[in-house]
Design a protein around this motif. Structure first.
Motif, short mmCIF file in Angstrom:
data_model
loop_
_atom_site.label_atom_id
_atom_site.label_comp_id
_atom_site.label_asym_id
_atom_site.label_seq_id
_atom_site.Cartn_x
_atom_site.Cartn_y
_atom_site.Cartn_z
N TYR A 5 -0.52 10.04 -15.11
CA TYR A 5 -0.37 8.69 -14.56
C TYR A 5 -0.66 8.78 -13.07
O TYR A 5 0.03 9.50 -12.35
CB TYR A 5 1.05 8.16 -14.79
CG TYR A 5 1.39 8.05 -16.26
CD1 TYR A 5 1.12 6.87 -16.96
CD2 TYR A 5 1.93 9.13 -16.96
CE1 TYR A 5 1.38 6.78 -18.32
CE2 TYR A 5 2.20 9.04 -18.32
CZ TYR A 5 1.93 7.87 -18.99
OH TYR A 5 2.19 7.79 -20.34
N GLN A 6 -1.69 8.08 -12.64
CA GLN A 6 -2.06 8.14 -11.23
C GLN A 6 -2.06 6.75 -10.62
O GLN A 6 -2.64 5.81 -11.18
CB GLN A 6 -3.45 8.79 -11.09
CG GLN A 6 -3.95 8.83 -9.64
CD GLN A 6 -5.20 9.69 -9.45
OE1 GLN A 6 -5.44 10.63 -10.20
NE2 GLN A 6 -5.99 9.38 -8.44
N TYR A 7 -1.42 6.62 -9.47
CA TYR A 7 -1.51 5.37 -8.71
C TYR A 7 -2.30 5.68 -7.45
O TYR A 7 -1.98 6.63 -6.73
CB TYR A 7 -0.13 4.83 -8.34
CG TYR A 7 -0.24 3.47 -7.64
CD1 TYR A 7 -0.13 2.29 -8.36
CD2 TYR A 7 -0.51 3.39 -6.28
CE1 TYR A 7 -0.28 1.06 -7.74
CE2 TYR A 7 -0.67 2.15 -5.65
CZ TYR A 7 -0.54 1.00 -6.39
OH TYR A 7 -0.68 -0.22 -5.77
N GLY A 8 -3.34 4.87 -7.19
CA GLY A 8 -4.15 5.08 -5.99
C GLY A 8 -5.24 6.12 -6.23
O GLY A 8 -5.27 6.77 -7.28
N VAL A 9 -6.15 6.22 -5.25
CA VAL A 9 -7.24 7.19 -5.34
C VAL A 9 -7.34 7.93 -4.00
O VAL A 9 -7.01 7.38 -2.95
CB VAL A 9 -8.59 6.52 -5.69
CG1 VAL A 9 -8.55 5.93 -7.09
CG2 VAL A 9 -8.97 5.46 -4.68
N PHE A 10 -7.81 9.17 -4.06
CA PHE A 10 -7.83 9.98 -2.84
C PHE A 10 -8.84 9.46 -1.80
O PHE A 10 -8.64 9.64 -0.61
CB PHE A 10 -8.05 11.46 -3.18
CG PHE A 10 -6.80 12.09 -3.69
CD1 PHE A 10 -5.82 12.56 -2.82
CD2 PHE A 10 -6.54 12.17 -5.06
CE1 PHE A 10 -4.64 13.12 -3.28
CE2 PHE A 10 -5.35 12.72 -5.54
CZ PHE A 10 -4.40 13.20 -4.64
N SER A 11 -9.92 8.80 -2.27
CA SER A 11 -10.86 8.20 -1.32
C SER A 11 -10.15 7.19 -0.42
O SER A 11 -10.51 7.04 0.75
CB SER A 11 -11.98 7.46 -2.06
OG SER A 11 -12.80 8.38 -2.74
N ALA A 12 -9.17 6.49 -0.96
CA ALA A 12 -8.45 5.49 -0.18
C ALA A 12 -7.59 6.15 0.90
O ALA A 12 -7.52 5.68 2.03
CB ALA A 12 -7.58 4.64 -1.10
N LEU A 13 -6.97 7.28 0.58
CA LEU A 13 -6.19 8.02 1.59
C LEU A 13 -7.10 8.49 2.71
O LEU A 13 -6.74 8.45 3.88
CB LEU A 13 -5.52 9.26 0.97
CG LEU A 13 -4.37 9.08 0.00
CD1 LEU A 13 -3.68 10.42 -0.21
CD2 LEU A 13 -3.36 8.04 0.47
N MET A 14 -8.30 8.96 2.32
CA MET A 14 -9.25 9.44 3.33
C MET A 14 -9.52 8.35 4.36
O MET A 14 -9.70 8.61 5.54
CB MET A 14 -10.57 9.84 2.67
CG MET A 14 -10.51 11.06 1.78
SD MET A 14 -9.91 12.54 2.60
CE MET A 14 -11.26 12.87 3.74
N GLN A 15 -9.58 7.09 3.89
CA GLN A 15 -9.86 5.98 4.78
C GLN A 15 -8.57 5.34 5.30
O GLN A 15 -8.59 4.22 5.82
CB GLN A 15 -10.78 4.97 4.09
CG GLN A 15 -12.15 5.58 3.87
CD GLN A 15 -13.21 4.63 3.34
OE1 GLN A 15 -14.00 5.01 2.50
NE2 GLN A 15 -13.24 3.41 3.82
N GLY A 16 -7.46 6.05 5.13
CA GLY A 16 -6.23 5.65 5.78
C GLY A 16 -5.40 4.60 5.07
O GLY A 16 -4.43 4.10 5.61
#
Lengths: 232, 232
Positions: A5-16
């Motif tokens: 179960y994953q919420y969010g994506v790592f690309s979004a963290l990269m962009q803050g």
């Protein structure tokens, strides 16, 4: 069993992007193990045996409460199907130790738990953002790196295949929790003894994306994903 | 509602993996719209209003049976939240027509249905593989491209954000089904009149991966994903 179960994506963290998020109660109602981060990217999350811990760069450790929000969380109802006792294990021998999952399941996700005495463990605690949407690579420049010798503890995390980069972090992504629940973070390197290695193949992934204005503020670029390992 | 159910990943198709798969009955029990392909990459699948159609390069069209297997399927329980009547619509005006989903949901998935009279529609029907694991780019070299004028029909498919490439096909990916159920395939270009445009944002994706020996035969490379649009 052994769904991710994953919420969010790592690309979004990269962009803050680091607001919104799944609640801890929602995650723990379905999962017993996982890793992630909190709003404002203020530290690291690890879930072990149904308990969620939060480590901040200024050395605070606390249990998460059911109403806390996690803008990025990857968790699973972990039921190991592979168990091995090993004398030693290092980051660079982990893949080989997971035989036969490698190469038999190299294109699948694999959940991994390591219980051991860590002769040496190096981990980082990232964040927090000092302005909204500060990119993860900026945070990485001031990350706190800690090294412990001879500490008992648990690693938990996932192997994600290369084609998942952008949504996930390709390769191994492990978080640490000491047995005394006083130390933990994102694992960079380890040398373990008296190892109990447990793993399970994950063939089902349930991904939830934020639909907020902030999440959609700028188009996320896949090329950034190649830098994930620098930051994560 | 408006969850995406996906079996398989596009990186695997690129490397010629096309066995195993979700059964049609399983897909139709949860979804009413979708697109995909069949084992051996022999043509194109479109699901519209709960009916699954299969088009082969040699001009055969048939309804799929509940026990057929789909090595790649992206489907949803489509309940549009945006509906527009438009005089005209083209592939290159579709994104603009989907305002306010663009840019408000540019990092989310978006399911899209277009019912119209197609003044012109160009689509392809790919496959079949002539040897096991023949890569999709090889098949693309001998794909059948068809052009129809003045045909009534339906397009269905998804917008997938750029960071999903490898698992999905980034950008718009649409399949066509004529109203008389005699023509259909993977859309390359269209000019539509008397258009009913329907769409929904998808924030939940349920991904199932094969765990078979064939799926894991060679490590899937993310760099191949950039070629997906050439083939797909």
């Amino acid at each position: 069993m052994n769904h991710i179960y994953q919420y969010g994506v790592f690309s979004a963290l990269m962009q803050g992007f680091s607001s919104d998020g799944a609640t801890v109660s929602n995650v723990l109602s379905r999962c017993n193990h996982g890793l992630g981060t909190v709003c404002g990217l203020n530290g690291e999350i690890v879930i072990v045996d149904g308990e969620a811990y939060h480590f901040t760069p200024d050395n605070q450790i606390h249990r998460l409460t059911p109403t806390d929000h996690l803008p990025m969380i990857v968790a699973t109802d972990f039921q190991p199907t592979l168990t091995k006792s090993l004398e030693t294990l290092r980051m660079d021998t982990l893949q080989k130790a997971l035989h036969p999952f490698f190469p038999t399941n190299q294109n699948n996700f694999i959940a991994v738990r390591v219980d051991a005495t860590f002769k040496k463990i190096v981990y980082r605690i990232g964040g927090p953002q000092i302005c909204p949407r500060e990119p993860l690579l900026e945070l990485a420049k001031r990350q706190v790196v800690k090294t412990y010798d001879n500490v008992a503890g648990t690693l938990f995390g996932f192997y994600s295949p290369p084609y998942t980069n952008g949504i996930c972090v390709a390769g191994f992504h492990l978080h640490f929790l000491s047995t005394d629940r006083q130390a933990g973070g994102h694992v960079l390197e380890f040398e373990a003894e008296d190892v109990e290695l447990k793993a399970a193949v994950n063939t089902h992934v349930h991904l939830e994306l934020p639909a907020s204005e902030e999440f959609n503020q700028e188009l996320m670029q896949p090329d950034l994903a190649k830098d994930l390992h620098l930051a994560e």
